[in-house]
Write an enzyme that holds these catalytic residues in place. Sequence first.
Site: not given
Lengths: 334, 282
Positions: A132, A135, A198, A222
Amino acid sequence: MGVTPSPRLDVEVGGIRLKNPVILAAGTFGYGAEYAAPAGAARLGAVVAKSITPFPRPGNPPPRVAEMPAGMLNSVGLENPGLEGFLRDELPRLARLGPPVLASIAGETVRDYLYLARGLDAAPGLAGMEVNVSCPNLARGRIPFGSQPRPLFRVVEAVRSATRLPVWVKLSPNVTSIVPLARAAKEAGADALCLINTLTGLAIDIERRRPALGAVFGGLSGPAIKPVALRMVWEVAEALDLPLVGMGGIMDARDALEFVMAGATAVAVGTATFVNPRAAVEVLDGIVRYLKAWGLESVSELVGAAHPGAADRRPRRGAREPRGLEPAEEGDGG
Amino acid sequence: MQWGEQAPGRPLWRQVLGRVLEQRQVGPNSYLLGLQQPWLAEAGRPGQFVHVRCGQGRDPLLRRPLSLFGVDPGEGRVELLYQVVGRGTALLSGLRPGMDVDLMGPLGRGFPRPPDGEGLCLVAGGLGVAPLVPAAQAWGAGRRVLALVGADTAAELLPEVQRRLVEAGAEVQLATMDGSRGTPGPVTDLLEGAIAREADAGRTGGWVVFACGPSAMLRRTAALAQSAGWPCYLCLEARMGCGVGACAGCAWPAAPDRPGGRFVRVCRDGPVFLAQEVGWWE
Protein backbone atom coordinates in the site's frame (compact mmCIF):
# COMPACT_ATOMS: atom_id res chain seq x y z
CA MET A 1 -28.20 -30.65 -25.83
CA GLY A 2 -25.29 -32.19 -24.00
CA VAL A 3 -24.05 -31.05 -20.65
CA THR A 4 -21.58 -28.22 -21.07
CA PRO A 5 -18.71 -28.17 -18.58
CA SER A 6 -18.66 -25.29 -16.13
CA PRO A 7 -16.61 -22.36 -17.28
CA ARG A 8 -13.12 -22.18 -15.82
CA LEU A 9 -12.69 -19.49 -13.25
CA ASP A 10 -9.18 -20.10 -12.05
CA VAL A 11 -6.61 -17.43 -12.77
CA GLU A 12 -3.00 -16.82 -11.90
CA VAL A 13 -2.20 -13.40 -10.55
CA GLY A 14 1.40 -12.48 -9.93
CA GLY A 15 2.52 -15.83 -8.60
CA ILE A 16 -0.65 -16.81 -6.78
CA ARG A 17 -3.10 -19.28 -8.25
CA LEU A 18 -6.67 -18.23 -7.43
CA LYS A 19 -9.63 -20.54 -7.85
CA ASN A 20 -11.63 -17.59 -9.14
CA PRO A 21 -10.94 -13.92 -9.90
CA VAL A 22 -12.94 -12.35 -7.03
CA ILE A 23 -10.93 -10.96 -4.13
CA LEU A 24 -11.98 -9.26 -0.91
CA ALA A 25 -10.25 -5.89 -0.78
CA ALA A 26 -8.06 -4.63 2.03
CA GLY A 27 -9.62 -2.62 4.81
CA THR A 28 -13.18 -3.69 4.14
CA PHE A 29 -13.21 -7.02 5.77
CA GLY A 30 -11.47 -6.58 9.09
CA TYR A 31 -9.49 -9.65 9.94
CA GLY A 32 -12.14 -12.20 9.23
CA ALA A 33 -14.20 -12.43 12.37
CA GLU A 34 -16.85 -9.90 11.53
CA TYR A 35 -18.00 -10.90 8.08
CA ALA A 36 -16.50 -14.26 7.27
CA ALA A 37 -19.66 -16.30 6.92
CA PRO A 38 -22.01 -13.84 5.25
CA ALA A 39 -19.36 -12.56 2.89
CA GLY A 40 -18.87 -16.16 1.79
CA ALA A 41 -15.16 -15.69 2.11
CA ALA A 42 -14.48 -19.40 1.75
CA ARG A 43 -15.71 -19.31 -1.87
CA LEU A 44 -13.60 -16.40 -3.00
CA GLY A 45 -10.32 -16.28 -4.90
CA ALA A 46 -8.32 -14.48 -2.20
CA VAL A 47 -8.65 -12.14 0.74
CA VAL A 48 -6.46 -9.15 1.48
CA ALA A 49 -6.14 -8.15 5.12
CA LYS A 50 -6.45 -4.63 6.42
CA SER A 51 -3.19 -2.72 6.02
CA ILE A 52 -0.70 -3.09 8.83
CA THR A 53 2.12 -0.80 9.88
CA PRO A 54 5.20 -1.91 11.81
CA PHE A 55 3.69 -0.91 15.15
CA PRO A 56 0.08 -0.52 16.29
CA ARG A 57 -1.68 2.65 15.25
CA PRO A 58 -4.84 3.98 16.86
CA GLY A 59 -6.15 5.63 13.71
CA ASN A 60 -7.58 9.10 13.23
CA PRO A 61 -10.03 10.98 15.45
CA PRO A 62 -13.71 10.78 14.48
CA PRO A 63 -15.63 11.42 12.34
CA ARG A 64 -13.96 8.86 10.10
CA VAL A 65 -16.66 8.25 7.50
CA ALA A 66 -18.96 10.46 5.46
CA GLU A 67 -21.36 9.32 2.78
CA MET A 68 -20.83 10.87 -0.64
CA PRO A 69 -22.95 10.65 -3.80
CA ALA A 70 -22.71 6.97 -4.75
CA GLY A 71 -19.72 6.59 -2.46
CA MET A 72 -18.09 7.30 0.84
CA LEU A 73 -15.14 9.22 2.21
CA ASN A 74 -13.06 7.58 4.90
CA SER A 75 -10.26 8.86 7.08
CA VAL A 76 -9.84 5.79 9.24
CA GLY A 77 -6.11 6.42 9.30
CA LEU A 78 -4.70 2.90 9.21
CA GLU A 79 -5.89 1.82 12.63
CA ASN A 80 -4.23 -1.57 12.99
CA PRO A 81 -2.61 -3.88 15.56
CA GLY A 82 0.89 -3.69 14.04
CA LEU A 83 2.97 -6.55 12.68
CA GLU A 84 3.13 -8.47 15.92
CA GLY A 85 -0.59 -8.23 16.60
CA PHE A 86 -1.34 -9.25 13.03
CA LEU A 87 0.89 -12.33 13.15
CA ARG A 88 -0.39 -13.38 16.54
CA ASP A 89 -4.11 -12.70 16.34
CA GLU A 90 -5.32 -11.87 12.87
CA LEU A 91 -3.40 -13.90 10.32
CA PRO A 92 -4.20 -17.28 11.89
CA ARG A 93 -7.89 -16.45 11.81
CA LEU A 94 -7.79 -15.26 8.22
CA ALA A 95 -5.80 -18.27 7.12
CA ARG A 96 -8.55 -20.56 8.41
CA LEU A 97 -11.07 -19.06 5.97
CA GLY A 98 -9.67 -21.07 3.07
CA PRO A 99 -8.62 -18.77 0.22
CA PRO A 100 -5.08 -17.44 -0.13
CA VAL A 101 -4.44 -14.57 2.27
CA LEU A 102 -2.40 -11.51 1.44
CA ALA A 103 -1.14 -9.04 3.99
CA SER A 104 -1.32 -5.38 3.08
CA ILE A 105 1.71 -3.43 4.21
CA ALA A 106 1.95 0.30 4.80
CA GLY A 107 4.76 2.50 6.05
CA GLU A 108 6.08 6.00 6.41
CA THR A 109 9.65 5.16 5.46
CA VAL A 110 11.31 2.61 3.21
CA ARG A 111 12.62 1.02 6.38
CA ASP A 112 9.04 0.46 7.57
CA TYR A 113 8.26 -1.52 4.43
CA LEU A 114 11.47 -3.52 4.80
CA TYR A 115 10.62 -4.33 8.39
CA LEU A 116 7.16 -5.53 7.45
CA ALA A 117 8.27 -7.53 4.43
CA ARG A 118 10.96 -9.31 6.43
CA GLY A 119 8.59 -9.95 9.30
CA LEU A 120 5.96 -11.45 7.00
CA ASP A 121 8.24 -13.39 4.72
CA ALA A 122 7.95 -16.67 6.58
CA ALA A 123 4.53 -16.13 8.14
CA PRO A 124 2.56 -19.37 8.18
CA GLY A 125 -0.51 -19.24 5.97
CA LEU A 126 0.50 -16.10 4.06
CA ALA A 127 0.29 -16.28 0.28
CA GLY A 128 1.63 -12.85 -0.61
CA MET A 129 1.84 -9.16 0.18
CA GLU A 130 0.00 -6.17 -1.19
CA VAL A 131 2.10 -3.02 -0.92
CA ASN A 132 0.00 0.00 0.00
CA VAL A 133 1.83 3.10 -1.21
CA SER A 134 -0.85 5.67 -0.49
CA CYS A 135 0.74 6.52 2.84
CA PRO A 136 2.57 9.76 3.48
CA ASN A 137 6.33 9.53 3.03
CA LEU A 138 7.89 11.05 6.13
CA ALA A 139 11.22 11.55 4.41
CA ARG A 140 9.68 13.62 1.64
CA GLY A 141 7.29 16.06 3.20
CA ARG A 142 4.56 13.48 3.69
CA ILE A 143 3.91 13.18 -0.03
CA PRO A 144 2.73 9.63 -0.57
CA PHE A 145 5.25 7.13 -1.94
CA GLY A 146 2.82 6.23 -4.64
CA SER A 147 2.75 9.76 -6.05
CA GLN A 148 6.12 9.62 -7.77
CA PRO A 149 7.93 6.86 -9.68
CA ARG A 150 11.26 7.09 -7.87
CA PRO A 151 10.02 6.77 -4.26
CA LEU A 152 7.64 4.06 -5.42
CA PHE A 153 10.48 2.20 -7.07
CA ARG A 154 12.54 2.33 -3.86
CA VAL A 155 9.73 0.97 -1.74
CA VAL A 156 8.92 -1.89 -4.09
CA GLU A 157 12.58 -2.69 -4.60
CA ALA A 158 13.04 -2.92 -0.85
CA VAL A 159 10.04 -5.19 -0.42
CA ARG A 160 11.17 -7.34 -3.33
CA SER A 161 14.59 -7.76 -1.75
CA ALA A 162 13.10 -8.83 1.56
CA THR A 163 10.75 -11.59 0.50
CA ARG A 164 10.23 -14.40 -1.96
CA LEU A 165 6.50 -14.24 -1.56
CA PRO A 166 4.46 -12.71 -4.40
CA VAL A 167 4.44 -8.93 -4.21
CA TRP A 168 1.41 -7.04 -5.50
CA VAL A 169 1.59 -3.25 -5.56
CA LYS A 170 -1.59 -1.28 -4.99
CA LEU A 171 -1.35 1.96 -6.92
CA SER A 172 -2.67 5.33 -5.83
CA PRO A 173 -4.85 7.16 -8.36
CA ASN A 174 -3.90 10.56 -6.98
CA VAL A 175 -1.33 11.13 -9.67
CA THR A 176 -1.04 12.98 -12.93
CA SER A 177 -0.23 9.90 -14.93
CA ILE A 178 -0.60 6.31 -13.74
CA VAL A 179 1.53 4.57 -16.37
CA PRO A 180 4.95 5.79 -15.15
CA LEU A 181 4.05 4.58 -11.67
CA ALA A 182 2.96 1.24 -12.98
CA ARG A 183 6.23 0.93 -14.87
CA ALA A 184 8.25 1.85 -11.83
CA ALA A 185 6.52 -0.82 -9.77
CA LYS A 186 7.05 -3.39 -12.47
CA GLU A 187 10.70 -2.53 -12.89
CA ALA A 188 11.22 -2.76 -9.15
CA GLY A 189 9.95 -6.32 -9.22
CA ALA A 190 6.19 -6.24 -8.62
CA ASP A 191 4.45 -9.47 -9.57
CA ALA A 192 1.07 -7.79 -10.08
CA LEU A 193 -0.53 -4.37 -9.78
CA CYS A 194 -3.73 -3.54 -7.92
CA LEU A 195 -5.63 -0.49 -9.05
CA ILE A 196 -6.97 1.65 -7.73
CA ASN A 197 -6.76 2.79 -4.12
CA THR A 198 -9.05 5.61 -2.96
CA LEU A 199 -9.23 9.08 -4.49
CA THR A 200 -8.40 11.86 -2.03
CA GLY A 201 -11.44 14.01 -1.32
CA LEU A 202 -13.05 16.52 1.07
CA ALA A 203 -16.51 17.24 2.44
CA ILE A 204 -17.61 20.17 4.57
CA ASP A 205 -20.31 20.19 7.23
CA ILE A 206 -22.00 23.51 6.61
CA GLU A 207 -23.89 23.51 9.91
CA ARG A 208 -20.74 23.08 11.95
CA ARG A 209 -18.69 25.00 9.39
CA ARG A 210 -15.81 22.59 9.40
CA PRO A 211 -14.66 19.51 7.48
CA ALA A 212 -16.94 16.51 7.79
CA LEU A 213 -13.98 14.26 8.61
CA GLY A 214 -11.80 14.65 11.69
CA ALA A 215 -8.65 14.31 9.61
CA VAL A 216 -9.99 16.81 7.01
CA PHE A 217 -9.18 14.88 3.80
CA GLY A 218 -10.28 11.31 3.21
CA GLY A 219 -10.29 8.57 0.61
CA LEU A 220 -13.28 8.33 -1.74
CA SER A 221 -14.46 4.83 -2.58
CA GLY A 222 -17.56 3.24 -4.04
CA PRO A 223 -19.38 3.51 -7.37
CA ALA A 224 -18.41 7.18 -7.68
CA ILE A 225 -14.81 6.24 -8.48
CA LYS A 226 -15.43 3.38 -10.89
CA PRO A 227 -14.94 5.36 -14.11
CA VAL A 228 -11.57 6.61 -12.91
CA ALA A 229 -10.47 3.16 -11.78
CA LEU A 230 -11.54 1.60 -15.08
CA ARG A 231 -9.70 4.21 -17.06
CA MET A 232 -6.49 3.55 -15.15
CA VAL A 233 -6.77 -0.22 -15.54
CA TRP A 234 -7.24 0.31 -19.26
CA GLU A 235 -4.22 2.61 -19.52
CA VAL A 236 -1.90 0.31 -17.58
CA ALA A 237 -3.11 -2.79 -19.42
CA GLU A 238 -2.33 -1.07 -22.69
CA ALA A 239 1.11 0.06 -21.60
CA LEU A 240 2.59 -2.95 -19.93
CA ASP A 241 2.33 -6.65 -19.51
CA LEU A 242 1.74 -7.52 -15.86
CA PRO A 243 -1.31 -9.08 -14.22
CA LEU A 244 -3.71 -6.49 -12.90
CA VAL A 245 -6.26 -6.63 -10.09
CA GLY A 246 -9.00 -4.11 -10.81
CA MET A 247 -10.95 -2.40 -8.05
CA GLY A 248 -12.91 0.75 -7.38
CA GLY A 249 -16.66 0.80 -6.99
CA ILE A 250 -17.43 -2.79 -7.97
CA MET A 251 -20.92 -3.52 -6.68
CA ASP A 252 -22.02 -6.36 -8.96
CA ALA A 253 -20.86 -8.73 -11.66
CA ARG A 254 -21.47 -6.22 -14.44
CA ASP A 255 -19.02 -3.82 -12.82
CA ALA A 256 -16.52 -6.62 -12.33
CA LEU A 257 -16.75 -7.67 -15.98
CA GLU A 258 -16.04 -4.11 -17.07
CA PHE A 259 -12.76 -4.29 -15.17
CA VAL A 260 -11.89 -7.67 -16.65
CA MET A 261 -12.57 -6.45 -20.17
CA ALA A 262 -10.50 -3.34 -19.43
CA GLY A 263 -7.56 -5.59 -18.71
CA ALA A 264 -7.84 -6.92 -15.17
CA THR A 265 -7.10 -10.60 -14.55
CA ALA A 266 -8.87 -10.41 -11.19
CA VAL A 267 -11.07 -7.95 -9.33
CA ALA A 268 -11.48 -6.85 -5.73
CA VAL A 269 -14.68 -5.93 -3.92
CA GLY A 270 -14.44 -3.48 -1.04
CA THR A 271 -17.00 -0.86 -0.11
CA ALA A 272 -19.80 -2.93 -1.62
CA THR A 273 -19.46 -5.41 1.25
CA PHE A 274 -20.63 -2.74 3.71
CA VAL A 275 -23.80 -2.31 1.72
CA ASN A 276 -24.33 -5.96 0.89
CA PRO A 277 -22.33 -8.53 2.87
CA ARG A 278 -22.87 -10.99 0.03
CA ALA A 279 -21.63 -8.63 -2.70
CA ALA A 280 -18.40 -10.49 -3.50
CA VAL A 281 -20.15 -13.85 -3.76
CA GLU A 282 -22.84 -12.36 -5.95
CA VAL A 283 -20.14 -10.91 -8.20
CA LEU A 284 -18.68 -14.38 -8.54
CA ASP A 285 -22.03 -15.99 -9.31
CA GLY A 286 -22.82 -13.28 -11.85
CA ILE A 287 -19.54 -13.82 -13.67
CA VAL A 288 -20.35 -17.51 -13.96
CA ARG A 289 -23.79 -16.76 -15.40
CA TYR A 290 -22.32 -14.39 -17.95
CA LEU A 291 -19.75 -16.95 -19.08
CA LYS A 292 -22.42 -19.60 -19.46
CA ALA A 293 -24.83 -17.29 -21.24
CA TRP A 294 -22.17 -16.40 -23.83
CA GLY A 295 -20.82 -19.91 -24.18
CA LEU A 296 -17.37 -18.95 -22.92
CA GLU A 297 -15.01 -21.57 -21.57
CA SER A 298 -13.10 -19.44 -19.13
CA VAL A 299 -13.03 -16.02 -17.54
CA SER A 300 -9.45 -15.58 -18.78
CA GLU A 301 -10.71 -15.22 -22.34
CA LEU A 302 -12.33 -11.95 -21.33
CA VAL A 303 -9.25 -10.25 -19.90
CA GLY A 304 -8.71 -7.13 -21.99
CA ALA A 305 -11.54 -8.08 -24.34
CA ALA A 306 -12.74 -4.50 -24.73
CA HIS A 307 -9.44 -3.28 -26.12
CA PRO A 308 -9.10 -2.72 -29.86
CA GLY A 309 -7.44 -5.72 -31.40
CA ALA A 310 -9.29 -8.10 -29.14
CA ALA A 311 -11.55 -8.90 -32.08
CA ASP A 312 -11.15 -12.60 -31.57
CA ARG A 313 -12.88 -12.16 -28.23
CA ARG A 314 -15.94 -10.49 -29.69
CA PRO A 315 -19.16 -12.48 -29.24
CA ARG A 316 -19.33 -15.21 -31.87
CA ARG A 317 -22.04 -14.85 -34.46
CA GLY A 318 -24.82 -17.23 -33.64
CA ALA A 319 -24.07 -17.29 -29.95
CA ARG A 320 -27.24 -17.33 -27.96
CA GLU A 321 -28.33 -13.84 -27.07
CA PRO A 322 -28.01 -13.70 -23.33
CA ARG A 323 -30.87 -12.45 -21.24
CA GLY A 324 -28.57 -10.70 -18.88
CA LEU A 325 -27.56 -11.41 -15.34
CA GLU A 326 -30.68 -12.56 -13.60
CA PRO A 327 -30.44 -14.21 -10.19
CA ALA A 328 -29.32 -17.81 -10.54
CA GLU A 329 -30.91 -20.81 -8.84
CA GLU A 330 -27.60 -21.71 -7.27
CA GLY A 331 -24.07 -20.52 -7.36
CA ASP A 332 -21.34 -22.77 -8.59
CA GLY A 333 -18.33 -20.59 -8.48
CA GLY A 334 -16.08 -23.33 -7.19
CA MET B 1 -30.97 -15.57 5.19
CA GLN B 2 -27.28 -15.13 5.80
CA TRP B 3 -25.66 -14.94 9.18
CA GLY B 4 -22.31 -14.16 10.60
CA GLU B 5 -20.53 -13.95 13.85
CA GLN B 6 -19.59 -10.75 15.57
CA ALA B 7 -16.49 -10.45 17.66
CA PRO B 8 -16.05 -13.57 19.80
CA GLY B 9 -18.76 -13.95 22.39
CA ARG B 10 -21.23 -11.69 20.59
CA PRO B 11 -24.63 -13.01 19.50
CA LEU B 12 -25.17 -13.87 15.86
CA TRP B 13 -26.43 -11.29 13.43
CA ARG B 14 -28.10 -11.96 10.12
CA GLN B 15 -28.87 -10.20 6.90
CA VAL B 16 -32.63 -10.57 6.59
CA LEU B 17 -35.63 -9.06 4.88
CA GLY B 18 -38.34 -7.44 6.99
CA ARG B 19 -41.84 -7.21 5.51
CA VAL B 20 -43.39 -3.80 6.12
CA LEU B 21 -46.57 -4.10 8.19
CA GLU B 22 -47.07 -0.48 9.09
CA GLN B 23 -45.66 2.94 8.28
CA ARG B 24 -47.16 5.49 10.59
CA GLN B 25 -46.35 9.12 11.24
CA VAL B 26 -46.15 9.64 15.00
CA GLY B 27 -44.91 13.23 15.14
CA PRO B 28 -44.31 16.23 12.86
CA ASN B 29 -41.21 14.53 11.41
CA SER B 30 -41.21 11.18 13.19
CA TYR B 31 -42.25 7.83 11.78
CA LEU B 32 -42.79 4.38 13.13
CA LEU B 33 -41.95 1.51 10.80
CA GLY B 34 -43.40 -1.84 11.81
CA LEU B 35 -41.83 -4.92 10.24
CA GLN B 36 -42.55 -8.63 10.22
CA GLN B 37 -39.24 -10.27 11.05
CA PRO B 38 -39.60 -13.12 13.52
CA TRP B 39 -35.92 -13.91 13.79
CA LEU B 40 -34.96 -10.34 14.58
CA ALA B 41 -37.85 -10.04 17.04
CA GLU B 42 -36.52 -13.09 18.84
CA ALA B 43 -32.85 -12.11 18.81
CA GLY B 44 -33.00 -8.36 19.35
CA ARG B 45 -32.22 -6.85 22.72
CA PRO B 46 -32.78 -3.32 24.07
CA GLY B 47 -30.02 -1.01 22.93
CA GLN B 48 -29.15 -3.02 19.84
CA PHE B 49 -29.66 -1.65 16.36
CA VAL B 50 -30.29 -2.74 12.80
CA HIS B 51 -28.29 -1.53 9.79
CA VAL B 52 -30.93 -0.65 7.25
CA ARG B 53 -30.56 -0.50 3.49
CA CYS B 54 -32.59 2.48 2.28
CA GLY B 55 -33.51 2.00 -1.34
CA GLN B 56 -32.10 -0.49 -3.82
CA GLY B 57 -29.67 1.69 -5.72
CA ARG B 58 -26.15 2.95 -5.26
CA ASP B 59 -27.15 6.34 -3.98
CA PRO B 60 -27.61 6.88 -1.16
CA LEU B 61 -25.00 4.15 -0.73
CA LEU B 62 -24.56 3.31 2.92
CA ARG B 63 -26.96 1.64 5.30
CA ARG B 64 -28.49 3.64 8.13
CA PRO B 65 -28.17 2.34 11.72
CA LEU B 66 -31.47 2.55 13.59
CA SER B 67 -32.14 1.48 17.16
CA LEU B 68 -34.65 -1.26 17.79
CA PHE B 69 -37.71 0.57 19.17
CA GLY B 70 -40.25 -2.20 19.39
CA VAL B 71 -39.42 -5.87 19.78
CA ASP B 72 -42.28 -8.37 19.99
CA PRO B 73 -41.17 -11.98 19.75
CA GLY B 74 -44.74 -13.20 20.24
CA GLU B 75 -45.91 -11.39 17.12
CA GLY B 76 -42.61 -11.76 15.26
CA ARG B 77 -42.55 -8.01 14.85
CA VAL B 78 -39.95 -5.29 15.21
CA GLU B 79 -40.42 -1.55 15.06
CA LEU B 80 -38.11 1.29 14.18
CA LEU B 81 -38.65 4.91 15.18
CA TYR B 82 -36.95 7.45 12.95
CA GLN B 83 -36.97 11.02 11.69
CA VAL B 84 -36.49 12.08 8.10
CA VAL B 85 -33.16 13.88 8.25
CA GLY B 86 -31.69 13.06 4.87
CA ARG B 87 -32.07 11.09 1.66
CA GLY B 88 -31.82 7.68 3.28
CA THR B 89 -34.56 8.26 5.83
CA ALA B 90 -36.65 10.01 3.18
CA LEU B 91 -36.57 6.77 1.18
CA LEU B 92 -37.53 4.80 4.27
CA SER B 93 -40.56 6.97 4.77
CA GLY B 94 -41.77 5.96 1.32
CA LEU B 95 -42.03 2.28 2.22
CA ARG B 96 -45.53 0.85 2.31
CA PRO B 97 -47.05 -2.32 3.78
CA GLY B 98 -46.08 -5.34 1.71
CA MET B 99 -42.69 -3.98 0.74
CA ASP B 100 -39.47 -5.55 2.00
CA VAL B 101 -36.56 -3.89 3.79
CA ASP B 102 -33.04 -5.31 3.78
CA LEU B 103 -31.73 -5.39 7.35
CA MET B 104 -28.58 -6.51 9.12
CA GLY B 105 -28.99 -7.23 12.79
CA PRO B 106 -29.35 -7.31 15.64
CA LEU B 107 -26.07 -5.47 15.96
CA GLY B 108 -24.03 -4.16 18.81
CA ARG B 109 -23.95 -4.53 22.56
CA GLY B 110 -27.26 -3.56 24.13
CA PHE B 111 -28.17 -2.43 27.61
CA PRO B 112 -27.41 -4.80 30.49
CA ARG B 113 -30.28 -6.07 32.58
CA PRO B 114 -30.36 -3.87 35.69
CA PRO B 115 -29.80 -5.72 38.97
CA ASP B 116 -32.99 -6.84 40.73
CA GLY B 117 -34.38 -4.19 43.01
CA GLU B 118 -32.51 -1.31 41.37
CA GLY B 119 -34.59 1.50 39.93
CA LEU B 120 -34.18 2.33 36.26
CA CYS B 121 -33.69 6.00 35.41
CA LEU B 122 -34.00 6.67 31.69
CA VAL B 123 -32.64 9.93 30.30
CA ALA B 124 -33.74 10.64 26.74
CA GLY B 125 -32.84 13.51 24.45
CA GLY B 126 -34.90 13.84 21.30
CA LEU B 127 -34.98 10.70 19.18
CA GLY B 128 -32.58 9.14 21.69
CA VAL B 129 -35.71 7.94 23.44
CA ALA B 130 -36.00 5.14 20.87
CA PRO B 131 -33.72 2.48 22.46
CA LEU B 132 -34.85 3.38 25.98
CA VAL B 133 -38.46 2.35 25.44
CA PRO B 134 -37.68 -1.35 24.89
CA ALA B 135 -35.44 -1.24 27.97
CA ALA B 136 -38.40 -0.02 30.04
CA GLN B 137 -40.64 -2.67 28.51
CA ALA B 138 -38.14 -5.48 29.04
CA TRP B 139 -37.13 -4.67 32.62
CA GLY B 140 -39.75 -2.32 34.05
CA ALA B 141 -41.69 -5.00 35.89
CA GLY B 142 -40.92 -5.20 39.56
CA ARG B 143 -38.86 -2.05 39.79
CA ARG B 144 -39.26 1.72 39.79
CA VAL B 145 -38.82 3.27 36.37
CA LEU B 146 -38.30 6.99 36.02
CA ALA B 147 -38.34 8.20 32.42
CA LEU B 148 -36.92 11.68 31.88
CA VAL B 149 -37.79 12.67 28.32
CA GLY B 150 -36.55 15.89 26.77
CA ALA B 151 -36.75 17.56 23.37
CA ASP B 152 -36.33 20.98 21.85
CA THR B 153 -40.07 21.62 21.57
CA ALA B 154 -43.39 20.05 22.59
CA ALA B 155 -43.98 18.86 19.03
CA GLU B 156 -41.03 16.48 19.32
CA LEU B 157 -42.37 14.79 22.44
CA LEU B 158 -44.14 11.83 20.89
CA PRO B 159 -47.45 10.63 22.38
CA GLU B 160 -46.70 7.11 21.13
CA VAL B 161 -43.50 7.06 23.15
CA GLN B 162 -45.11 8.42 26.30
CA ARG B 163 -47.92 5.89 26.04
CA ARG B 164 -45.48 2.99 25.85
CA LEU B 165 -43.42 4.27 28.74
CA VAL B 166 -46.47 4.67 30.95
CA GLU B 167 -47.72 1.22 29.99
CA ALA B 168 -44.34 -0.18 31.00
CA GLY B 169 -44.88 1.29 34.44
CA ALA B 170 -42.66 4.35 34.15
CA GLU B 171 -43.17 7.69 35.85
CA VAL B 172 -42.64 10.08 32.95
CA GLN B 173 -41.27 13.59 33.35
CA LEU B 174 -40.96 15.93 30.36
CA ALA B 175 -38.68 18.81 29.52
CA THR B 176 -38.46 21.11 26.50
CA MET B 177 -35.75 23.61 25.69
CA ASP B 178 -38.31 26.23 24.70
CA GLY B 179 -40.58 25.54 27.66
CA SER B 180 -43.55 24.65 25.44
CA ARG B 181 -44.21 21.55 27.55
CA GLY B 182 -42.98 20.18 30.84
CA THR B 183 -40.02 21.73 32.60
CA PRO B 184 -38.22 24.41 30.58
CA GLY B 185 -34.62 23.55 29.92
CA PRO B 186 -32.45 20.52 29.20
CA VAL B 187 -33.54 17.04 30.26
CA THR B 188 -30.43 16.80 32.41
CA ASP B 189 -32.02 19.37 34.75
CA LEU B 190 -34.65 16.72 35.44
CA LEU B 191 -31.91 14.26 36.31
CA GLU B 192 -30.36 16.76 38.64
CA GLY B 193 -33.73 17.17 40.28
CA ALA B 194 -34.19 13.44 40.66
CA ILE B 195 -30.77 13.01 42.23
CA ALA B 196 -31.46 15.87 44.65
CA ARG B 197 -34.82 14.41 45.68
CA GLU B 198 -33.25 11.05 46.37
CA ALA B 199 -30.51 12.69 48.41
CA ASP B 200 -33.06 14.71 50.41
CA ALA B 201 -34.88 11.50 51.20
CA GLY B 202 -31.66 10.03 52.48
CA ARG B 203 -31.27 7.62 49.59
CA THR B 204 -27.82 7.61 48.01
CA GLY B 205 -28.06 4.66 45.64
CA GLY B 206 -30.51 2.22 44.17
CA TRP B 207 -30.69 3.58 40.62
CA VAL B 208 -29.14 2.70 37.28
CA VAL B 209 -29.13 5.32 34.53
CA PHE B 210 -29.66 4.50 30.84
CA ALA B 211 -29.21 7.49 28.55
CA CYS B 212 -29.43 8.20 24.84
CA GLY B 213 -29.39 11.50 22.98
CA PRO B 214 -27.06 14.24 21.76
CA SER B 215 -23.44 14.07 22.81
CA ALA B 216 -23.53 17.10 25.09
CA MET B 217 -26.55 15.68 26.90
CA LEU B 218 -24.82 12.34 27.41
CA ARG B 219 -21.74 13.99 28.75
CA ARG B 220 -23.69 15.98 31.29
CA THR B 221 -25.74 12.92 32.21
CA ALA B 222 -22.58 10.92 32.82
CA ALA B 223 -21.15 13.64 35.05
CA LEU B 224 -24.35 13.93 37.09
CA ALA B 225 -24.66 10.17 37.50
CA GLN B 226 -21.06 9.92 38.56
CA SER B 227 -21.49 12.62 41.19
CA ALA B 228 -24.48 10.71 42.57
CA GLY B 229 -22.65 7.41 42.43
CA TRP B 230 -25.28 5.91 40.11
CA PRO B 231 -24.06 3.44 37.45
CA CYS B 232 -24.65 5.02 34.05
CA TYR B 233 -24.91 3.40 30.60
CA LEU B 234 -24.80 5.52 27.47
CA CYS B 235 -26.16 4.52 24.07
CA LEU B 236 -23.94 6.32 21.57
CA GLU B 237 -24.62 7.29 17.99
CA ALA B 238 -22.01 7.49 15.23
CA ARG B 239 -21.81 7.58 11.45
CA MET B 240 -21.16 4.04 10.34
CA GLY B 241 -19.70 2.23 7.40
CA CYS B 242 -20.03 -1.52 7.80
CA GLY B 243 -21.92 -1.60 11.10
CA VAL B 244 -20.27 -4.82 12.22
CA GLY B 245 -16.79 -3.81 13.36
CA ALA B 246 -14.84 -4.47 10.16
CA CYS B 247 -14.14 -0.97 8.81
CA ALA B 248 -13.27 1.03 11.95
CA GLY B 249 -15.29 3.96 10.62
CA CYS B 250 -17.39 4.52 13.74
CA ALA B 251 -14.48 5.04 16.14
CA TRP B 252 -15.16 6.90 19.38
CA PRO B 253 -12.43 7.91 21.81
CA ALA B 254 -12.04 5.50 24.69
CA ALA B 255 -11.68 7.06 28.13
CA PRO B 256 -8.01 8.03 28.60
CA ASP B 257 -7.44 5.71 31.53
CA ARG B 258 -8.86 2.59 29.85
CA PRO B 259 -6.63 -0.20 28.57
CA GLY B 260 -7.13 -1.62 25.10
CA GLY B 261 -6.51 1.21 22.68
CA ARG B 262 -7.42 4.81 22.05
CA PHE B 263 -10.71 4.19 20.24
CA VAL B 264 -13.71 1.95 20.62
CA ARG B 265 -16.09 0.98 17.81
CA VAL B 266 -19.62 2.15 18.43
CA CYS B 267 -21.10 -0.58 16.24
CA ARG B 268 -19.33 -3.51 17.85
CA ASP B 269 -18.04 -2.50 21.29
CA GLY B 270 -21.21 -0.41 21.78
CA PRO B 271 -23.48 1.30 21.04
CA VAL B 272 -24.08 0.91 24.76
CA PHE B 273 -21.11 1.73 26.96
CA LEU B 274 -20.58 2.19 30.66
CA ALA B 275 -20.02 5.95 30.94
CA GLN B 276 -16.51 5.47 32.33
CA GLU B 277 -15.44 3.55 29.23
CA VAL B 278 -15.71 6.46 26.83
CA GLY B 279 -14.24 9.90 26.31
CA TRP B 280 -15.66 12.91 24.55
CA TRP B 281 -14.79 14.68 21.31
CA GLU B 282 -17.60 16.92 20.13
